[in-house]
Structures are given as structure tokens and as C-alpha cells.
Design an enzyme around this catalytic site. Structure first.
Site, PDB file in Angstrom:
ATOM      1  N   SER A   1     -11.010 -11.175  47.785  1.00 30.05           N
ATOM      2  CA  SER A   1      -9.773 -11.473  48.525  1.00 30.05           C
ATOM      3  C   SER A   1      -9.524 -10.397  49.567  1.00 30.05           C
ATOM      4  CB  SER A   1      -8.596 -11.492  47.541  1.00 30.05           C
ATOM      5  OG  SER A   1      -7.362 -11.401  48.228  1.00 30.05           O
TER       6      SER A   1
ATOM      7  N   TYR B   1      -3.712  -7.885  40.561  1.00 29.22           N
ATOM      8  CA  TYR B   1      -4.644  -8.875  41.132  1.00 29.22           C
ATOM      9  C   TYR B   1      -5.556  -8.228  42.175  1.00 29.22           C
ATOM     10  CZ  TYR B   1      -5.922 -12.910  44.147  1.00 29.22           C
ATOM     11  OH  TYR B   1      -6.585 -13.839  44.914  1.00 29.22           O
TER      12      TYR B   1
HETATM   13  N1  LIG Z   1      -5.571 -19.239  48.039  1.00 30.13           N
HETATM   14  C1  LIG Z   1      -5.639 -18.038  48.557  1.00 30.13           C
HETATM   15  O1  LIG Z   1      -4.852 -17.698  49.459  1.00 30.13           O
HETATM   16  C2  LIG Z   1      -6.674 -17.075  48.092  1.00 30.13           C
HETATM   17  C3  LIG Z   1      -7.454 -17.306  46.991  1.00 30.13           C
HETATM   18  N2  LIG Z   1      -8.399 -16.382  46.616  1.00 30.13           N
HETATM   19  C4  LIG Z   1      -9.225 -16.600  45.438  1.00 30.13           C
HETATM   20  O2  LIG Z   1      -9.896 -17.839  45.511  1.00 30.13           O
HETATM   21  C5  LIG Z   1     -10.226 -18.270  44.207  1.00 30.13           C
HETATM   22  C6  LIG Z   1      -9.879 -19.743  44.062  1.00 30.13           C
HETATM   23  O3  LIG Z   1      -8.479 -19.895  44.123  1.00 30.13           O
HETATM   24  P1  LIG Z   1      -7.745 -21.070  44.911  1.00 30.13           P
HETATM   25  O4  LIG Z   1      -8.728 -22.024  45.396  1.00 30.13           O
HETATM   26  O5  LIG Z   1      -6.829 -20.425  45.845  1.00 30.13           O
HETATM   27  O6  LIG Z   1      -6.802 -21.713  43.803  1.00 30.13           O
HETATM   28  P2  LIG Z   1      -7.039 -22.824  42.714  1.00 30.13           P
HETATM   29  O7  LIG Z   1      -5.837 -22.813  41.849  1.00 30.13           O
HETATM   30  O8  LIG Z   1      -7.422 -24.110  43.328  1.00 30.13           O
HETATM   31  O9  LIG Z   1      -8.296 -22.281  41.915  1.00 30.13           O
HETATM   32  C7  LIG Z   1      -8.244 -21.372  40.858  1.00 30.13           C
HETATM   33  C8  LIG Z   1      -9.093 -21.974  39.772  1.00 30.13           C
HETATM   34  O10 LIG Z   1      -9.359 -20.989  38.769  1.00 30.13           O
HETATM   35  C9  LIG Z   1      -9.658 -21.678  37.604  1.00 30.13           C
HETATM   36  N3  LIG Z   1      -9.225 -20.901  36.445  1.00 30.13           N
HETATM   37  C10 LIG Z   1      -8.177 -20.036  36.373  1.00 30.13           C
HETATM   38  N4  LIG Z   1      -8.115 -19.524  35.130  1.00 30.13           N
HETATM   39  C11 LIG Z   1      -9.152 -20.064  34.428  1.00 30.13           C
HETATM   40  C12 LIG Z   1      -9.607 -19.934  33.097  1.00 30.13           C
HETATM   41  N5  LIG Z   1      -9.024 -19.096  32.220  1.00 30.13           N
HETATM   42  N6  LIG Z   1     -10.687 -20.669  32.714  1.00 30.13           N
HETATM   43  C13 LIG Z   1     -11.303 -21.509  33.571  1.00 30.13           C
HETATM   44  N7  LIG Z   1     -10.918 -21.659  34.855  1.00 30.13           N
HETATM   45  C14 LIG Z   1      -9.859 -20.946  35.269  1.00 30.13           C
HETATM   46  C15 LIG Z   1      -8.951 -22.992  37.627  1.00 30.13           C
HETATM   47  O11 LIG Z   1      -9.912 -24.005  37.447  1.00 30.13           O
HETATM   48  C16 LIG Z   1      -8.377 -23.080  39.013  1.00 30.13           C
HETATM   49  O12 LIG Z   1      -8.649 -24.327  39.554  1.00 30.13           O
HETATM   50  C17 LIG Z   1      -9.469 -17.356  43.247  1.00 30.13           C
HETATM   51  O13 LIG Z   1     -10.370 -16.407  42.723  1.00 30.13           O
HETATM   52  C18 LIG Z   1      -8.449 -16.686  44.146  1.00 30.13           C
HETATM   53  O14 LIG Z   1      -8.104 -15.412  43.673  1.00 30.13           O
HETATM   54  C19 LIG Z   1      -8.587 -15.233  47.307  1.00 30.13           C
HETATM   55  C20 LIG Z   1      -7.844 -14.959  48.406  1.00 30.13           C
HETATM   56  C21 LIG Z   1      -6.838 -15.846  48.881  1.00 30.13           C
HETATM   57  C1  LIG Z   2      -4.401 -13.341  50.317  1.00 25.67           C
HETATM   58  C2  LIG Z   2      -3.763 -14.031  49.209  1.00 25.67           C
HETATM   59  O1  LIG Z   2      -2.783 -14.692  49.401  1.00 25.67           O
HETATM   60  C3  LIG Z   2      -4.349 -13.957  47.945  1.00 25.67           C
HETATM   61  C4  LIG Z   2      -3.704 -14.766  46.933  1.00 25.67           C
HETATM   62  O2  LIG Z   2      -5.325 -13.289  47.700  1.00 25.67           O
END
Ligand SMILES: NC(=O)C1=CN([C@@H]2O[C@H](COP(=O)(O)OP(=O)(O)OC[C@H]3O[C@@H](n4cnc5c(N)ncnc54)[C@H](O)[C@@H]3O)[C@@H](O)[C@H]2O)C=CC1
Ligand SMILES: CC(=O)C(C)=O
Length: 293
Positions: A185, A198
Site C-alpha cells: 500500500s 495497518y
Molecule cells: N482499496 C484501497 O484503497 C487499497 C487497498 N489495498 C490493499 O489491497 C488488498 C485488497 O483489498 P481491496 O481490494 O481494497 O478490498 P476487498 O475488501 O475487496 O479485499 C480484501 C479481501 O481480503 C480477504 N480477506 C480479508 N481477511 C481474510 C481472511 N481472514 N481470510 C481470507 N480472506 C480474507 C477478503 O476475501 C476480502 O475480499 C488489501 O491487501 C488492501 O490492504 C492497498 C492500498 C489501498
Molecule cells: C491508501 C489506502 O486507502 C489504503 C487503505 O491503503
């Protein structure tokens, strides 16, 4: 309408939409995130490959899954039980591309579940060539002392400890030319006053990526990462209040949030031979925040 205009049009409709805690559910989101550009054309870059994608049901992981399917990879998705409908939707999209899609619902922090998932993917699809470590949780807190021990442990367990343990489980199946991609991130680089725990896990993911890349380079297994900035995914309405959801991304140089569709191609690049001379690197997809890289 060009792609960026389409993303901006979606962003304008967001209007402080929130959900009731994690995991966020994509099917309930209104407007829906854009998963892939209408004009994205696969060119067989991942044909014959098998990819395991954690958090592949929704958000960034969903975009990765659909791009990989377009490029010809068979895919396996690992996600939480509450997200079954989101995962089924991705399976439907993948199968339209004539690739296989296996679904594994469970908790990544459960050692038996990790082992059974990896064994089943290998026995059903033959191997694993690409591991996308993307699952994550976040508990924003304005006050440092409000970070609870339970949230702290869950954040580290899910975001980094289980990432390393799942990678150990997959590693014996990887061969020369295979690839690992981790979702870190922008907060790993910038820090974040509301994401002290985080962002610490994301810093650890960046270091894990660089260290494992050096360790596995002699075996020609590449390890890279993507550092998203603010992206419109279920995680955002599930963890932020309406005001924060509304403002998400406004402080980037591009003054907007990103859509998952703007992330998927970076994962394709890192998974494919196009990036054959890259390992230990991080692609920063963050709306121009180049000081955070
Ligand atoms: N949305 C954003 O602005 C940002 C997201 N990220 C990272 O991107 C990655 C994906 O997140 P997003 O697509 O944003 O959200 P999202 O909510 O669509 O995806 C997160 C996924 O993590 C999985 N998850 C969480 N805890 C779990 C567990 N205990 N067991 C199995 N699966 C689990 C779930 O399946 C969930 O769908 C994450 O690592 C997040 O930190 C990084 C920077 C920014
Ligand atoms: C940039 C940001 O919003 C995360 C959740 O990493």
C-alpha cells in the site's frame, strides 16, 4: 467516453456510501467498482498458467482475477465465507473466458485451510505458477490508544503472517519462471496517522517482497509487489465513515480515487514474462503520489 472519464463518472456517484463492517461485499455496492476496461484485450500472456489469488472475490483481487482470466490463466480464489456470492460472480466472468476457476472460502489465518486449499488447487489444476497475496484487513483509528490488541493481532495475522505462511505452503510447487505478487500500500511509504498498525503490516509486506526476491532469485522465481493508492473497493465503504469515503483519493495529485480496473494490468505485467528482469520491485499505482515510492 475514454476510460478515465468513465472512472471519474463512477467516482462522482459514490456519495459517501458505507457498509456495516468487514468484509465488504461488492454485490451490495452502488455504484459498482469498475473491474476491467471495456477495451482491455487479452493476448494469451498467461496461457497455461495457474494462479492462486487471495481476496480474489472482490475489489483489487477481483480485477486481478478477471484480467488473469482474460490472459488465459486458470485461477483459484481464496476468500471469506461471507463473500460467496461475490466469488461466484467472478467465477462466472472467468468461465466466460474459457478458463477454470476454483473457489475456496475460509479463513486464511487457519493453517489447515491454507494447506487444504493449496493441495486441492495443485491436485485439480496440476500446479501453481502465480501466487497473488492480496487478502487484507484494516481498522482505521484516529487515536493511537484506540487500537485494540484484538484488531492489532488480526491485522498482522491476516496481512503479513498468513501471507508468509501461505507463501511457504505454495513455494514447493513453484518452478523457474513462476512469480509471487504481493499487495502492499501507499501507506507503507507515506505512513498514515489513522493506519498505524495497518501501514506497519504494509511496510512489512514491502520488506518481505524485497527479501524473498533476493532469496528466490537463484531459483528464477520472481517476487514483486503492487502498492495501490486509494482505490474504490468494498474495503473502503466497509471501514470508513461516509465523509472519508467521499473524500477518498481527493488528496492525490490526480485528485481522484482509482478504480480496480486501473490495478489489474500491473499484476498481469508482474506475472507475465514481460517483467522477466524485475524482482523485489514495487509498482506504485497511486494517482501520482510519486514522493511515496
Ligand atoms: N482499496 C484501497 O484503497 C487499497 C487497498 N489495498 C490493499 O489491497 C488488498 C485488497 O483489498 P481491496 O481490494 O481494497 O478490498 P476487498 O475488501 O475487496 O479485499 C480484501 C479481501 O481480503 C480477504 N480477506 C480479508 N481477511 C481474510 C481472511 N481472514 N481470510 C481470507 N480472506 C480474507 C477478503 O476475501 C476480502 O475480499 C488489501 O491487501 C488492501 O490492504 C492497498 C492500498 C489501498
Ligand atoms: C491508501 C489506502 O486507502 C489504503 C487503505 O491503503
Amino acid at each position: 467516453m475514454n476510460n478515465e472519464k468513465k472512472y471519474e463518472a463512477v467516482n462522482e456517484q459514490v456519495e459517501g456510501y458505507t457498509q456495516d463492517g468487514q468484509p465488504g461485499i461488492e454485490k451490495d455496492m452502488d455504484p459498482k467498482p469498475v473491474i476491467i476496461a471495456d477495451d482491455y484485450k487479452g493476448s494469451g500472456k498467461l496461457e497455461g498458467k495457474v494462479a492462486l489469488i487471495t481476496g480474489g472475490d472482490s475489489g483489487i483481487g477481483r480485477s486481478v482475477a478477471v484480467h488473469f482470466a482474460k490472459e488465459g490463466a486458470d485461477i483459484a480464489l481464496l476468500y471469506l465465507e461471507e463473500e460467496e456470492e461475490d466469488a461466484q460472480y467472478v467465477k462466472m466472468l472467468a468461465e466466460k473466458e474459457n478458463v477454470k476457476c476454483l473457489l475456496y472460502s475460509g479463513n486464511i489465518n487457519d493453517a489447515d485451510f491454507r494447506k487444504e486449499t493449496v493441495n486441492d488447487v495443485v491436485s485439480t489444476l496440476g500446479t501453481i505458477n502465480i501466487l497473488v497475496n492480496n487478502a487484507g484487513v484494516q481498522y482505521p483509528k484516529k487515536d493511537f490508544l484506540d487500537i485494540t490488541e484484538d484488531n492489532l493481532r488480526e491485522t498482522f495475522e491476516t496481512n503479513i503472517i498468513s501471507m508468509i505462511l501461505l507463501t511457504q505452503e505454495v513455494f514447493p510447487h513453484l518452478e523457474e519462471g513462476d512469480s509471487i505478487i504481493n499487495s502492499t500500500s501507499v501507506t507503507a511509504y507515506k505512513g498514515s496517522p489513522i493506519f498505524i498498525d495497518y501501514s506497519s503490516t504494509k511496510g512489512a509486506i514491502t520488506s518481505f517482497t524485497r527479501s524473498l526476491a533476493q532469496n528466490l532469485a537463484p531459483q528464477k522465481i520472481r517476487v514483486n509487489a503492487v502498492a495501490p493508492g486509494p482505490i474504490y473497493t468494498p474495503l473502503i465503504p466497509a471501514t470508513f465513515d461516509a465523509e472519508h469515503v467521499d473524500q477518498h483519493g481527493e488528496d492525490t495529485p490526480m485528485e481522484r480515487r482509482g478504480q480496480p480496473a486501473e490495478l489489474g494490468p500491473s499484476y498481469v505485467f508482474l506475472a507475465a514474462q514481460d517483467s522477466s528482469y524485475m524482482t523485489g520491485e514495487v509498482l506504485h499505482v497511486n494517482g501520482g503520489d510519486f514522493t511515496a515510492s
